[in-house]
Design a protein around this motif. Structure first.
Motif, PDB file in Angstrom:
ATOM      1  N   GLU A 124      53.737  43.272  51.032  1.00 31.67           N
ATOM      2  CA  GLU A 124      52.614  42.515  51.410  1.00 31.67           C
ATOM      3  C   GLU A 124      51.465  43.366  51.869  1.00 31.67           C
ATOM      4  O   GLU A 124      50.419  43.090  51.523  1.00 31.67           O
ATOM      5  CB  GLU A 124      52.981  41.671  52.710  1.00 31.67           C
ATOM      6  N   ASP A 125      51.928  44.691  52.634  1.00 31.98           N
ATOM      7  CA  ASP A 125      50.927  45.476  52.919  1.00 31.98           C
ATOM      8  C   ASP A 125      50.221  46.067  51.797  1.00 31.98           C
ATOM      9  O   ASP A 125      49.017  46.399  51.719  1.00 31.98           O
ATOM     10  CB  ASP A 125      51.511  46.721  53.734  1.00 31.98           C
ATOM     11  N   ARG A 126      50.915  46.411  50.834  1.00 32.25           N
ATOM     12  CA  ARG A 126      50.454  47.216  49.513  1.00 32.25           C
ATOM     13  C   ARG A 126      49.491  46.090  48.891  1.00 32.25           C
ATOM     14  O   ARG A 126      48.630  46.430  48.236  1.00 32.25           O
ATOM     15  CB  ARG A 126      51.485  47.505  48.741  1.00 32.25           C
ATOM     16  N   ILE A 127      49.780  44.862  48.867  1.00 28.12           N
ATOM     17  CA  ILE A 127      49.023  43.766  48.334  1.00 28.12           C
ATOM     18  C   ILE A 127      47.568  43.815  48.784  1.00 28.12           C
ATOM     19  O   ILE A 127      46.675  43.799  48.065  1.00 28.12           O
ATOM     20  CB  ILE A 127      49.745  42.494  47.896  1.00 28.12           C
ATOM     21  N   LYS A 128      47.799  43.668  50.141  1.00 26.25           N
ATOM     22  CA  LYS A 128      46.548  43.634  50.810  1.00 26.25           C
ATOM     23  C   LYS A 128      45.685  44.981  50.800  1.00 26.25           C
ATOM     24  O   LYS A 128      44.372  44.924  50.243  1.00 26.25           O
ATOM     25  CB  LYS A 128      46.742  43.429  52.668  1.00 26.25           C
ATOM     26  N   ARG A 129      46.371  46.006  50.704  1.00 28.78           N
ATOM     27  CA  ARG A 129      45.605  47.372  50.466  1.00 28.78           C
ATOM     28  C   ARG A 129      45.008  47.349  49.360  1.00 28.78           C
ATOM     29  O   ARG A 129      43.546  47.754  48.968  1.00 28.78           O
ATOM     30  CB  ARG A 129      46.493  48.572  50.766  1.00 28.78           C
ATOM     31  N   THR A 131      44.139  45.043  46.861  1.00 30.65           N
ATOM     32  CA  THR A 131      43.029  44.092  46.740  1.00 30.65           C
ATOM     33  C   THR A 131      41.826  44.237  47.643  1.00 30.65           C
ATOM     34  O   THR A 131      40.827  44.173  46.945  1.00 30.65           O
ATOM     35  CB  THR A 131      43.785  42.635  46.916  1.00 30.65           C
ATOM     36  N   ASN A 132      41.973  44.734  48.699  1.00 26.30           N
ATOM     37  CA  ASN A 132      40.897  45.121  49.414  1.00 26.30           C
ATOM     38  C   ASN A 132      40.047  46.241  48.797  1.00 26.30           C
ATOM     39  O   ASN A 132      38.814  46.176  48.619  1.00 26.30           O
ATOM     40  CB  ASN A 132      41.304  45.607  50.797  1.00 26.30           C
ATOM     41  N   TYR A 133      40.773  47.179  48.324  1.00 27.71           N
ATOM     42  CA  TYR A 133      40.167  48.411  47.634  1.00 27.71           C
ATOM     43  C   TYR A 133      39.276  48.071  46.497  1.00 27.71           C
ATOM     44  O   TYR A 133      38.377  48.644  46.414  1.00 27.71           O
ATOM     45  CB  TYR A 133      41.393  49.564  47.400  1.00 27.71           C
ATOM     46  N   LEU A 134      40.025  47.176  45.555  1.00 26.57           N
ATOM     47  CA  LEU A 134      39.322  46.897  44.458  1.00 26.57           C
ATOM     48  C   LEU A 134      38.670  45.662  44.337  1.00 26.57           C
ATOM     49  O   LEU A 134      37.994  45.051  43.516  1.00 26.57           O
ATOM     50  CB  LEU A 134      40.490  46.620  43.264  1.00 26.57           C
ATOM     51  N   ASN A 135      38.369  45.151  45.775  1.00 25.48           N
ATOM     52  CA  ASN A 135      37.572  44.211  46.215  1.00 25.48           C
ATOM     53  C   ASN A 135      37.930  42.864  45.396  1.00 25.48           C
ATOM     54  O   ASN A 135      37.097  41.797  44.761  1.00 25.48           O
ATOM     55  CB  ASN A 135      36.079  44.440  45.765  1.00 25.48           C
ATOM     56  N   ILE A 136      39.235  42.537  45.326  1.00 27.91           N
ATOM     57  CA  ILE A 136      39.765  41.329  44.635  1.00 27.91           C
ATOM     58  C   ILE A 136      40.469  40.506  45.292  1.00 27.91           C
ATOM     59  O   ILE A 136      41.278  39.536  44.882  1.00 27.91           O
ATOM     60  CB  ILE A 136      40.523  41.739  43.363  1.00 27.91           C
ATOM     61  N   SER A 137      40.417  40.584  46.578  1.00 31.83           N
ATOM     62  CA  SER A 137      41.467  39.905  47.634  1.00 31.83           C
ATOM     63  C   SER A 137      41.028  38.344  47.442  1.00 31.83           C
ATOM     64  O   SER A 137      42.062  37.520  47.872  1.00 31.83           O
ATOM     65  CB  SER A 137      41.368  40.488  48.883  1.00 31.83           C
ATOM     66  N   ASP A 138      40.031  38.203  47.125  1.00 31.65           N
ATOM     67  CA  ASP A 138      39.631  36.405  47.384  1.00 31.65           C
ATOM     68  C   ASP A 138      40.077  36.006  45.734  1.00 31.65           C
ATOM     69  O   ASP A 138      40.017  34.736  45.633  1.00 31.65           O
ATOM     70  CB  ASP A 138      38.210  36.333  47.378  1.00 31.65           C
ATOM     71  N   LEU A 139      40.777  36.767  44.839  1.00 31.10           N
ATOM     72  CA  LEU A 139      41.077  36.166  43.777  1.00 31.10           C
ATOM     73  C   LEU A 139      42.838  36.086  43.834  1.00 31.10           C
ATOM     74  O   LEU A 139      43.313  35.495  42.627  1.00 31.10           O
ATOM     75  CB  LEU A 139      40.735  37.100  42.725  1.00 31.10           C
ATOM     76  N   LEU A 154      40.003  44.695  36.768  1.00 32.46           N
ATOM     77  CA  LEU A 154      40.565  45.321  37.983  1.00 32.46           C
ATOM     78  C   LEU A 154      41.861  44.742  38.460  1.00 32.46           C
ATOM     79  O   LEU A 154      42.545  45.446  38.989  1.00 32.46           O
ATOM     80  CB  LEU A 154      39.412  44.644  38.868  1.00 32.46           C
ATOM     81  N   VAL A 155      42.190  43.518  38.086  1.00 37.48           N
ATOM     82  CA  VAL A 155      43.401  42.772  38.215  1.00 37.48           C
ATOM     83  C   VAL A 155      44.706  43.853  37.375  1.00 37.48           C
ATOM     84  O   VAL A 155      45.670  44.073  38.214  1.00 37.48           O
ATOM     85  CB  VAL A 155      43.660  41.448  37.842  1.00 37.48           C
ATOM     86  N   SER A 156      44.405  44.022  36.316  1.00 37.83           N
ATOM     87  CA  SER A 156      45.308  44.857  35.562  1.00 37.83           C
ATOM     88  C   SER A 156      45.627  46.305  36.178  1.00 37.83           C
ATOM     89  O   SER A 156      46.711  46.624  36.034  1.00 37.83           O
ATOM     90  CB  SER A 156      45.096  45.032  33.890  1.00 37.83           C
ATOM     91  N   VAL A 157      44.331  46.957  36.790  1.00 38.39           N
ATOM     92  CA  VAL A 157      44.724  48.264  37.125  1.00 38.39           C
ATOM     93  C   VAL A 157      45.297  47.908  38.581  1.00 38.39           C
ATOM     94  O   VAL A 157      46.339  48.849  39.055  1.00 38.39           O
ATOM     95  CB  VAL A 157      43.292  48.786  37.530  1.00 38.39           C
ATOM     96  N   ALA A 158      45.046  46.953  39.383  1.00 40.74           N
ATOM     97  CA  ALA A 158      45.610  46.592  40.903  1.00 40.74           C
ATOM     98  C   ALA A 158      47.121  46.532  40.470  1.00 40.74           C
ATOM     99  O   ALA A 158      47.785  46.838  41.369  1.00 40.74           O
ATOM    100  CB  ALA A 158      45.100  45.438  41.453  1.00 40.74           C
ATOM    101  N   LEU A 188      36.162  53.929  41.788  1.00 43.55           N
ATOM    102  CA  LEU A 188      37.142  53.498  42.618  1.00 43.55           C
ATOM    103  C   LEU A 188      38.519  54.377  42.180  1.00 43.55           C
ATOM    104  O   LEU A 188      39.463  54.506  43.154  1.00 43.55           O
ATOM    105  CB  LEU A 188      37.267  52.011  42.358  1.00 43.55           C
ATOM    106  N   ILE A 189      38.888  54.284  40.892  1.00 47.18           N
ATOM    107  CA  ILE A 189      40.046  54.745  40.577  1.00 47.18           C
ATOM    108  C   ILE A 189      40.167  56.232  40.766  1.00 47.18           C
ATOM    109  O   ILE A 189      41.155  56.922  41.168  1.00 47.18           O
ATOM    110  CB  ILE A 189      40.036  54.839  38.943  1.00 47.18           C
ATOM    111  N   LEU A 190      38.959  57.317  40.787  1.00 42.08           N
ATOM    112  CA  LEU A 190      38.926  58.457  41.048  1.00 42.08           C
ATOM    113  C   LEU A 190      38.997  58.747  42.562  1.00 42.08           C
ATOM    114  O   LEU A 190      39.589  59.666  42.973  1.00 42.08           O
ATOM    115  CB  LEU A 190      37.480  59.141  40.557  1.00 42.08           C
ATOM    116  N   THR A 191      38.495  57.556  43.333  1.00 37.32           N
ATOM    117  CA  THR A 191      38.610  57.796  44.768  1.00 37.32           C
ATOM    118  C   THR A 191      40.135  57.374  45.157  1.00 37.32           C
ATOM    119  O   THR A 191      40.915  58.384  45.930  1.00 37.32           O
ATOM    120  CB  THR A 191      37.845  56.856  45.503  1.00 37.32           C
ATOM    121  N   ILE A 192      40.880  56.644  44.590  1.00 37.75           N
ATOM    122  CA  ILE A 192      42.209  56.602  44.764  1.00 37.75           C
ATOM    123  C   ILE A 192      43.217  57.666  44.264  1.00 37.75           C
ATOM    124  O   ILE A 192      43.931  58.092  45.009  1.00 37.75           O
ATOM    125  CB  ILE A 192      42.717  55.031  43.980  1.00 37.75           C
ATOM    126  N   LYS A 193      42.611  58.224  43.257  1.00 36.64           N
ATOM    127  CA  LYS A 193      43.318  59.523  42.622  1.00 36.64           C
ATOM    128  C   LYS A 193      43.252  60.496  43.790  1.00 36.64           C
ATOM    129  O   LYS A 193      44.166  61.179  44.133  1.00 36.64           O
ATOM    130  CB  LYS A 193      42.794  59.792  41.363  1.00 36.64           C
TER     131      LYS A 193
END
Ligand code: ADP
Length: 273
Positions: A124-129, A131-139, A154-158, A188-193
């Motif tokens: 659950e924590d990972r899903i929250k993290r 989706t917040n990061y990629l700004n898709i939590s409302d999807l 974005l969803v495929s990357v998440a 976003l990807i580079l920041t996560i990297k």
């Protein structure tokens, strides 16, 4: 875990790999050798049909080499299965529709987490993290198939990053996206990297991205690695090889013409000497 001369861990090594698709007679990879260090960002470039996607399939374990072998953090890639594989290597398909198969976005993420054997609160924590990061939590409750091209990307990357793999493979990550969306996604990807210390391998036709993001580029041509080096070295060499079909970015051509070639405008470059 193997280390090279500079004491850097080798994330991926490809050794004399040849490959012919099952049922085909055409050899697609004709002896590929390469090494990618932990934490590097590398681009794989070259003309259509040169074997880039095929090489990614092999790295991702979708196919096995016909001969030769691939090691991932020193382990034979064909022996990496189940959660070990999911936690080590994430692969984002060129076409999100090839990988988005659940009826909801949340279902996509849960599918990967199940494969990675991550359950309960951690899941659950990972899903929250992510989706917040990629700004898709409302999807989360929506069907991936009803989303825009950019949202599906974005969803495929998440759905891959939720397993927090040590190596992320992206096949033309910004294909079909407009310029603003491309920059947002890559940043976003580079920041996560950077935060997580991932190794990033991407197939791209966008030479500006090669210059801006990559530590190193591999040029595939006719089933082999024709050249590898820094973006500057690759762009310089490409002037001698029109058959590679590489047009260096404008910033390189302009700075080259005044004798100080740079592929820069670099956003992030990994700190691996
Ligand atoms: P690239 O990603 O550089 O465009 P690909 O890896 O997609 O190159 O393709 C390399 C070669 O492999 C091409 O000649 C292509 O026709 C062939 N190929 C790709 N997929 C298959 C397949 N499933 N079966 C047989 N041949 C294939």
């Amino acid at each position: 875990r193997r280390e090279d001369d500079n004491n850097t861990t080798i994330a991926v090594s490809v050794n004399s790999v040849r490959f012919t698709y099952p049922g085909s007679t055409q050899e697609v990879l004709k002896g590929v050798n390469l090494e990618i260090r932990d934490g590097e960002v590398v681009s794989v470039i070259g003309p259509n049909g040169s074997g880039k996607s095929t090489l990614m399939y092999l790295l991702a374990g979708i196919y096995r080499p016909s001969t030769g072998y691939i090691q991932v953090f020193g382990r034979d890639s064909t022996k990496l299965i189940g959660k070990d594989r999911v936690r080590l290597i994430g692969y984002v398909f060129q076409d999100p529709d090839q990988m988005l198969l659940s009826s909801t976005v949340k279902g996509e993420l849960e599918f990967t987490l199940k494969l990675a054997d991550i359950r309960g609160k951690e899941a659950e924590d990972r899903i929250k993290r992510i989706t917040n990061y990629l700004n898709i939590s409302d999807l989360l409750d929506q069907s991936p198939h009803k989303l825009s091209v950019g949202q599906r990307r974005l969803v495929s990357v998440a759905s891959v990053l939720v397993a927090e793999p040590r190596i992320l493979i992206l096949d033309e990550p910004t294909r079909g996206l407009d310029n603003a969306m491309s920059i947002a996604l890559m940043d976003l990807i580079l920041t996560i990297k950077e935060e997580r210390g991932m190794t990033l391998i991407m197939v791209t036709h966008n030479m500006r991205q090669v210059g801006e993001y990559s530590d190193k580029a591999f040029v595939m041509y006719d089933g082999t690695v024709a050249f590898s080096g820094t973006p500057e070295e690759v762009f310089e060499e490409s002037h001698k090889h029109p058959e590679w079909g590489i047009s260096p970015p404008q910033v390189f051509e302009v700075t080259r013409s005044i004798g100080k070639p740079t592929a820069s405008m670099r956003r992030v470059r990994a700190n691996v000497a």
